[in-house]
Structure formats: structure tokens, C-alpha cells
Design an enzyme around this catalytic site. Structure first.
Site, PDB file in Angstrom:
ATOM      1  N   ASP A 130       0.302  -1.365   0.649  1.00 42.12           N
ATOM      2  CA  ASP A 130      -0.068  -0.014   0.349  1.00 42.12           C
ATOM      3  C   ASP A 130       1.012   1.356  -0.108  1.00 42.12           C
ATOM      4  O   ASP A 130       0.535   2.143  -0.017  1.00 42.12           O
ATOM      5  CB  ASP A 130      -0.849  -0.163   0.965  1.00 42.12           C
ATOM      6  CG  ASP A 130      -0.001   0.320   2.265  1.00 42.12           C
ATOM      7  OD1 ASP A 130       0.571  -0.027   2.324  1.00 42.12           O
ATOM      8  OD2 ASP A 130      -1.449  -0.608   4.080  1.00 42.12           O
ATOM      9  N   SER A 131       1.925   0.695   0.121  1.00 40.22           N
ATOM     10  CA  SER A 131       2.961   2.741  -0.299  1.00 40.22           C
ATOM     11  C   SER A 131       3.095   2.888  -1.727  1.00 40.22           C
ATOM     12  O   SER A 131       3.240   3.800  -1.857  1.00 40.22           O
ATOM     13  CB  SER A 131       4.583   1.606  -0.456  1.00 40.22           C
ATOM     14  OG  SER A 131       5.194  -0.187  -1.346  1.00 40.22           O
ATOM     15  N   ASP A 179      -0.822  -6.313  -0.044  1.00 40.76           N
ATOM     16  CA  ASP A 179      -0.974  -5.616   1.198  1.00 40.76           C
ATOM     17  C   ASP A 179      -2.961  -5.672   1.315  1.00 40.76           C
ATOM     18  O   ASP A 179      -3.674  -4.644   0.474  1.00 40.76           O
ATOM     19  CB  ASP A 179      -0.838  -4.200   1.077  1.00 40.76           C
ATOM     20  CG  ASP A 179       0.363  -3.506   2.744  1.00 40.76           C
ATOM     21  OD1 ASP A 179       0.399  -4.853   2.757  1.00 40.76           O
ATOM     22  OD2 ASP A 179       0.999  -3.274   1.513  1.00 40.76           O
ATOM     23  N   LYS A 182      -0.699  -9.790   2.762  1.00 41.41           N
ATOM     24  CA  LYS A 182      -0.341  -8.725   4.185  1.00 41.41           C
ATOM     25  C   LYS A 182      -1.597  -8.113   5.206  1.00 41.41           C
ATOM     26  O   LYS A 182      -1.680  -7.110   4.768  1.00 41.41           O
ATOM     27  CB  LYS A 182       1.064  -8.702   3.329  1.00 41.41           C
ATOM     28  CG  LYS A 182       1.516  -7.809   5.018  1.00 41.41           C
ATOM     29  CD  LYS A 182       3.010  -7.316   4.460  1.00 41.41           C
ATOM     30  CE  LYS A 182       3.750  -5.855   3.705  1.00 41.41           C
ATOM     31  NZ  LYS A 182       2.802  -4.870   4.539  1.00 41.41           N
ATOM     32  N   GLU A 240      -1.313  -5.595   8.501  1.00 42.24           N
ATOM     33  CA  GLU A 240      -0.200  -5.003   9.894  1.00 42.24           C
ATOM     34  C   GLU A 240      -0.598  -5.068  10.973  1.00 42.24           C
ATOM     35  O   GLU A 240      -2.273  -5.468  11.446  1.00 42.24           O
ATOM     36  CB  GLU A 240       0.043  -4.227   9.509  1.00 42.24           C
ATOM     37  CG  GLU A 240       0.666  -3.277   8.368  1.00 42.24           C
ATOM     38  CD  GLU A 240       0.644  -1.859   8.549  1.00 42.24           C
ATOM     39  OE1 GLU A 240       0.380  -0.770   8.921  1.00 42.24           O
ATOM     40  OE2 GLU A 240       1.382  -1.241   7.194  1.00 42.24           O
ATOM     41  N   GLU A 260       9.666  -4.166  10.887  1.00 39.67           N
ATOM     42  CA  GLU A 260       9.768  -3.216  10.012  1.00 39.67           C
ATOM     43  C   GLU A 260      10.452  -1.633  11.037  1.00 39.67           C
ATOM     44  O   GLU A 260       9.935  -2.077  11.897  1.00 39.67           O
ATOM     45  CB  GLU A 260       8.826  -2.282   9.525  1.00 39.67           C
ATOM     46  CG  GLU A 260       9.156  -1.178   8.303  1.00 39.67           C
ATOM     47  CD  GLU A 260       7.986  -0.782   7.412  1.00 39.67           C
ATOM     48  OE1 GLU A 260       6.597  -0.927   6.935  1.00 39.67           O
ATOM     49  OE2 GLU A 260       8.201   0.691   7.312  1.00 39.67           O
TER      50      GLU A 260
HETATM   51  O1  KIV Z   1       4.258  -0.885   1.097  1.00 36.53           O
HETATM   52  C1  KIV Z   1       4.817  -1.671   1.307  1.00 36.53           C
HETATM   53  O2  KIV Z   1       5.271  -1.475   0.176  1.00 36.53           O
HETATM   54  C2  KIV Z   1       4.961  -2.447   2.789  1.00 36.53           C
HETATM   55  C3  KIV Z   1       6.905  -2.742   2.784  1.00 36.53           C
HETATM   56  C4  KIV Z   1       6.882  -0.850   3.108  1.00 36.53           C
HETATM   57  C5  KIV Z   1       7.186  -3.554   3.652  1.00 36.53           C
HETATM   58  O3  KIV Z   1       4.756  -2.446   3.262  1.00 36.53           O
END
Ligand code: KIV
Length: 266
Positions: A43-44, A82, A111, A113, A180
Site C-alpha cells: 500500500d506504499s 497488502d 499482508k 499489519e 519493519e
Molecule cells: O507497503 C509497502 O510497501 C510495505 C513495505 C514497506 C514492507 O508494506
């Protein structure tokens, strides 16, 4: 083609795992051709693709759109996607939305968090056949709660909590875990205690694998590059510079343990 079993075999054999983010078909194909083992549709994308301040505004439809493009570019890659902020607030909501991600994009894993608050969710997802990558330490989706992008686990109390969360997430059924921005010593301890592979970002060289945001390691992200990242594009010799070579040199540096160095760790 990589599978969870193959990733675990590599951990057991002491071979480091490589992961980078991608958000579109062209970069996904390039990462796959270079030999990356895991592609993360992070989600970056909210920050590096959409130009937003944080990852929070990313929606489920947007991540599915990008993950589908990644899948088209690299159909045989192991793809982790994510779950965006507020799309997995309850176990049932998580199951519904993880199902949508897997069905519509063709991803291999989702993924999410969080530590102990995610145990029931991880257990429900994995019992329904949805592989889960957990994510502890710095949680970018909680940036407003944490008060900034800070290293986590610096005190004994915090470190113990993160270690206990990681162990509990494995017991709940997680197949992979991102660490992280935690001290390198803590990441090493977690990697030793867990059977599942740990993938570090700002977590030192002793994780079982490494992940970076692709645009950070190409140094095209707007603003200051995070300390834990490295510009692999301009680090190449004159005349050698290409995105493919940058990715290959990242893979080589992770596999040989040359990256991350102490200057990228906490
Ligand atoms: O969203 C993302 O790119 C991430 C990485 C920083 C692990 O979660």
C-alpha cells in the site's frame, strides 16, 4: 515458481529471500526476469504512485487494480498484496476482503499489519485457505497513532511485545512476516525463534529475507530516501546503469549478506 514451502526450505538452508514492491505489469515482469522471489503490491502505492502523504487513503479496489496488473506482468511470480487500512477491522471483514483480493487479482498471499489484535483474523483467514504475511514493528497504517515513522522495539518492554506478537502470529497461522524498522538484534532473535521466514525492512542483515520499496531503491521517490534503503541504480559503475542491473545488484547484495549494512540498520 515459488511456493510457501520453497520459501521455508530456503530459510532452513540459510538462503536469503529477496522481495521488492511493484505496482504495474512492466516492473513486475522486470523483477521476475531479474529473479526476485517475492513481489509485494504494497500500500506504499498510495505514497510512491499516487503521491499521497500516507498509505491510509489506498482503497481495496485500487490495490486489486494494481495487483491484477502485477499478476498480468508476472503470472508465475509469488505475489503478496497488502490489505489497505480499514479493510480488515474485524475478522469477518478481513475474510471477505482478502477473498476479493485473491479472487480478483490472482495473488498468492495477503499482508496485514498488527500484532496480538490480528491473531483471530490470521487464524480465520488461514483456516479458509488464505495465506497471510504478518507485519510487525513500524506499522505505517498506524502512523497517526504512533506519531511518525519511528523505529519500534527500542525498549525492553517494546521488544518483548514485538517478539511475543511475532511468535503468536506464527502460531495463529501466518506463513511469512515483515519486520519493519526494529533494532537488528531484535530482528535476529525473532528470525531465530520463528519457523516461518522473516522479511526485514530496516531490520538488519539477520532477517531471512529483505524487502524494499522499488522506487526508494531506484532513488526516484520524492523527498529524502529512508536511511534503511539504498540507491542501487546509481551505485552501479559507469555504463552499467539500468533498472534491470539495479534489481540484479540488489538481489546479489541480499543473497551475499552485503545488504543491508550497519548504516541501513538500527
Ligand atoms: O507497503 C509497502 O510497501 C510495505 C513495505 C514497506 C514492507 O508494506
Amino acid at each position: 515458481m515459488n511456493t510457501i514451502a520453497k520459501l521455508i526450505e530456503k530459510k532452513v538452508a540459510g538462503e536469503k529471500l529477496t522481495c521488492l514492491t511493484a505496482y504495474d505489469a512492466s516492473f513486475a515482469a522486470l523483477l521476475n526476469d531479474a529473479g526476485i522471489e517475492i513481489i509485494l503490491v504494497g500500500d506504499s502505492l498510495g505514497m510512491v504512485v499516487q503521491g499521497k502523504e500516507t498509505t491510509l487513503p489506498v482503497t481495496l479496489d485500487e490495490i486489486i487494480y494494481h495487483a491484477s496488473a502485477v499478476k498480468r506482468g508476472a503470472p508465475d511470480a509469488f505475489i503478496v498484496v497488502d490489505l489497505p487500512f480499514m479493510t480488515y477491522s474485524t475478522p469477518v471483514q478481513a475474510l471477505k476482503n482478502a477473498g476479493k483480493v485473491m479472487k480478483r487479482s490472482g495473488a498468492n498471499m495477503v499482508k496485514l499489519e498488527g500484532g496480538d489484535t490480528m491473531l483471530e483474523t490470521v487464524s480465520l483467514l488461514t483456516s479458509h485457505g488464505v495465506p497471510v504475511c504478518a507485519h510487525v514493528g513500524l506499522l505505517p497504517q498506524s502512523v497517526h497513532k504512533i506519531g511518525g515513522y519511528r523505529v519500534q522495539g527500542k525498549t525492553n518492554k517494546e521488544a518483548t511485545r514485538i517478539l511475543e506478537d511475532a511468535v503468536a502470529l506464527e502460531v495463529a497461522g501466518a506463513d511469512l512476516i515483515v519486520l519493519e524498522c526494529v533494532p537488528a538484534g531484535l530482528a535476529k532473535e525473532i528470525s531465530l525463534q520463528l519457523t516461518i521466514p522473516t522479511i526485514g525492512i530496516g531490520a538488519g542483515v539477520d532477517c531471512d529475507g529483505q524487502v524494499l520499496v522499488l522506487y526508494d531503491m531506484l532513488n526516484i521517490t520524492k523527498g529524502k530516501r529512508p536511511r534503511f534503503s539504498k540507491d542501487f541504480l546509481s551505485a552501479q559503475g559507469a555504463g552499467q546503469s539500468s533498472i534491470l542491473n539495479a534489481v540484479k545488484s540488489y538481489i546479489d547484495a541480499v543473497k551475499t549478506g552485503a545488504f543491508p549494512g550497519q548504516e541501513h540498520s538500527f
